[in-house]
Scaffold this motif. Structure first.
Motif, PDB file in Angstrom:
ATOM      1  N   GLN A  34     -27.291  53.440  49.526  1.00 47.72           N
ATOM      2  CA  GLN A  34     -26.787  52.160  48.985  1.00 47.72           C
ATOM      3  C   GLN A  34     -27.342  51.941  47.582  1.00 47.72           C
ATOM      4  O   GLN A  34     -28.070  50.967  47.327  1.00 47.72           O
ATOM      5  N   LYS A  37     -26.756  48.376  45.680  1.00 48.71           N
ATOM      6  CA  LYS A  37     -27.424  47.252  46.334  1.00 48.71           C
ATOM      7  C   LYS A  37     -28.937  47.330  46.081  1.00 48.71           C
ATOM      8  O   LYS A  37     -29.592  46.327  45.774  1.00 48.71           O
ATOM      9  N   TYR A 332     -18.255  50.021  36.733  1.00 43.91           N
ATOM     10  CA  TYR A 332     -18.849  51.048  37.602  1.00 43.91           C
ATOM     11  C   TYR A 332     -19.048  52.293  36.757  1.00 43.91           C
ATOM     12  O   TYR A 332     -18.205  53.193  36.740  1.00 43.91           O
ATOM     13  N   LYS A 378     -19.325  41.069  37.509  1.00 42.34           N
ATOM     14  CA  LYS A 378     -18.604  41.789  38.577  1.00 42.34           C
ATOM     15  C   LYS A 378     -17.093  41.687  38.397  1.00 42.34           C
ATOM     16  O   LYS A 378     -16.330  42.255  39.164  1.00 42.34           O
ATOM     17  N   LEU A 437     -14.744  49.997  46.771  1.00 41.20           N
ATOM     18  CA  LEU A 437     -16.142  49.977  46.325  1.00 41.20           C
ATOM     19  C   LEU A 437     -16.602  51.383  45.947  1.00 41.20           C
ATOM     20  O   LEU A 437     -15.998  52.366  46.370  1.00 41.20           O
TER      21      LEU A 437
END
Ligand code: HEM
Length: 457
Positions: A34, A37, A332, A378, A437
């Protein structure tokens, strides 16, 4: 942590910042499975500088402060090693790859490779990029769902093979294309790619074990590359305009050409660095463009303003088009970090004085999501790049300083021409209506599921 002296503001100078206290293994699992995160949580807790500990790796400092990034990118090249921190790429790229080296050898190899990626050369690759994109588009069947990432990988692999070897057919070319595709798939999933990052998992247990399979694929690719280099040398024909020809003709300051092993490993470096990264960026761009109708509408309007069969260089200069590509690489970034910089001589960066041996990791993702630079970070908003100009320490998807990506101009050029060709020739829509994602794929952060897409026209 050691406090050694007082700095200009009479604050104590620190050697290492604070960071998560969880055991190394837990930090490693979180970092691999992850990554975003874990980055966000740690930076929220510890700020612009924090220390992380991954199993099998020395302690490293994650940095997300633009001033600190500037100090790192503009420091004297002898201040840091970067090649030493890339040794995990050795099995993939080979011992002569410039990415694994520092100092004179690194500088010399960069000099030998850079002319292939020069602006003027780029123009020559433009038609190739558009032709290959058209070929791939022609295989799409109306109404059939396909993976945008796979389609973009097919395009970017063909583009890099054609620009490097000047070929797009023949047995060796087909074998290379297939093997490179398989190799990328072998190191594709978050779990499978762990063996590249973690030496502890590098056990050759035969063809069925991920590491064993990887070693055999790599060996086959090496043999194909060696065969191509030898054949070119034997033919003594250096009239081609491809990158391999330029590399074979290039001479260092002592008048020496690159050795066969150097040529092979640099070819592998370009093949690897140059296609998976660009394919991932293109898949993300297609996702954002097709999930936000207003973005697509503006892009098409700008593109159509150039008329039918526009000049390729004019496409690459369109401001909104450029902003969409930049925003794609911001939100990203294809790779989360630049190469690690290992301190070679003590260096003062803001409140810290880092000692030799300290690993510094400028974090592209965290800087690209700083709310002070990119409010509502975001959200995909290309206008940010029209409203203000970001410094190379605030927006750096291609890294910076003496290690800045060699293929930066090539990748931006390819992204724009592939997208323009797709937008002009087809009409696509997303096959699934839910947010996509990112997840680790090899060394990149790619869209989970590859972005399912359908051609409607
Ligand atoms: C969207 C596509 C791409 C992205 C996001 C990307 C990103 C990066 C980054 C972040 C670095 C490390 C820079 C640093 O540590 O400061 C790098 C290095 C490098 N990239 Fe790229 N890259 C892309 C495409 C390409 C292409 C197309 C090529 C060549 C065909 C290429 C060749 C290289 C090489 C050779 C290096 C090593 C440079 C050195 O060690 O001095 N990359 N890239």
């Amino acid at each position: 942590m050691v406090t050694i002296s007082k700095n200009r503001q009479t604050e104590p100078i620190k050697n290492l910042p604070d960071g998560p206290k969880t055991p190394r293994l837990i930090q490693t699992i979180r970092g691999v499975l992850q990554p975003l995160k874990y980055l966000e949580k740690s930076s929220k807790e510890y700020g612009d500088f924090y220390t992380v500990k991954f199993a099998g790796f020395p302690t490293q400092v994650v940095i997300s402060n633009p001033q600190a990034i500037q100090e790192i990118f503009t420091a004297d090249s002898k201040t840091f090693y970067a090649g030493k921190g890339n040794q995990f790429l050795h099995p993939l790229l080979g011992e002569h790859s410039l990415t694994l080296h520092d100092g004179n050898y690194h500088q010399q190899q960069r000099k030998l490779l850079l002319p292939s990626f020069h602006g003027e050369r780029m123009k020559a690759y433009g038609n190739t990029i558009c032709q290959i994109t058209e070929q791939v588009i022609n295989q799409w069947k109306l109404g059939e769902v396909f993976s945008a990432r796979q389609a973009m990988q097919e395009i970017s692999l063909k583009v890099i093979l054609r620009t490097i070897f000047g070929l797009d057919e023949g047995e060796r070319y087909d074998q290379l294309r297939q093997l490179m595709g398989e190799l990328i798939d072998t190191i594709g999933s978050p779990l499978k790619s762990s063996f590249i990052l973690l030496p502890i998992l590098q056990k050759d247990l035969g063809n069925w074990s991920p590491w064993g399979k990887f070693l055999r694929q790599k060996q086959q690719i090496n043999e194909l590359l060696n065969a191509e280099i030898r054949e070119r040398k034997a033919a003594n024909d250096f009239s081609g305009e491809d990158i391999l020809t330029l590399m074979m003709l290039a001479k260092d300051e002592a008048g020496q050409p690159m050795s066969e092993a150097e040529l092979r490993d640099e070819l592998m470096t370009l093949l690897f660095a140059g296609h998976e990264t660009t394919a991932t960026a293109l898949a993300w761009a297609l996702y954002w463009i097709h999930s936000l109708p207003e973005v697509k509408e503006k892009l098409l309007k700008e593109l159509n303003s150039l008329g039918e069969n526009p000049d390729l260089m004019a496409i690459t200069k369109l401001p909104y088009f450029n902003a969409v590509c930049c925003e794609t690489l911001r939100i990203y970034p294809v790779v989360l970090f630049t190469f690690t910089r290992i301190v070679q001589t003590p260096i003062r960066i803001m409140d810290y004085e880092f000692q030799p041996g300290t690993l510094l990791s400028p974090c592209i993702y965290l800087v690209h999501h700083r709310e002070d630079l990119y409010p509502q970070s975001k959200q995909f908003k290309p206008e940010r790049f029209l409203d203000r100009q970001f410094s190379p320490y605030e927006f750096f998807p291609f890294g910076g300083g003496n290690r800045r990506c060699i293929g930066m101009a090539f990748a931006m050029f390819e992204m724009k021409l592939v997208l323009a060709t797709i937008l002009q020739r087809t009409e696509l829509k997303l096959a699934e209506n839910r947010p996509v994602l990112p997840a680790r794929r090899g060394i990149t952060m790619a869209p989970v599921g590859g972005v399912k897409i359908v051609a409607t026209k």
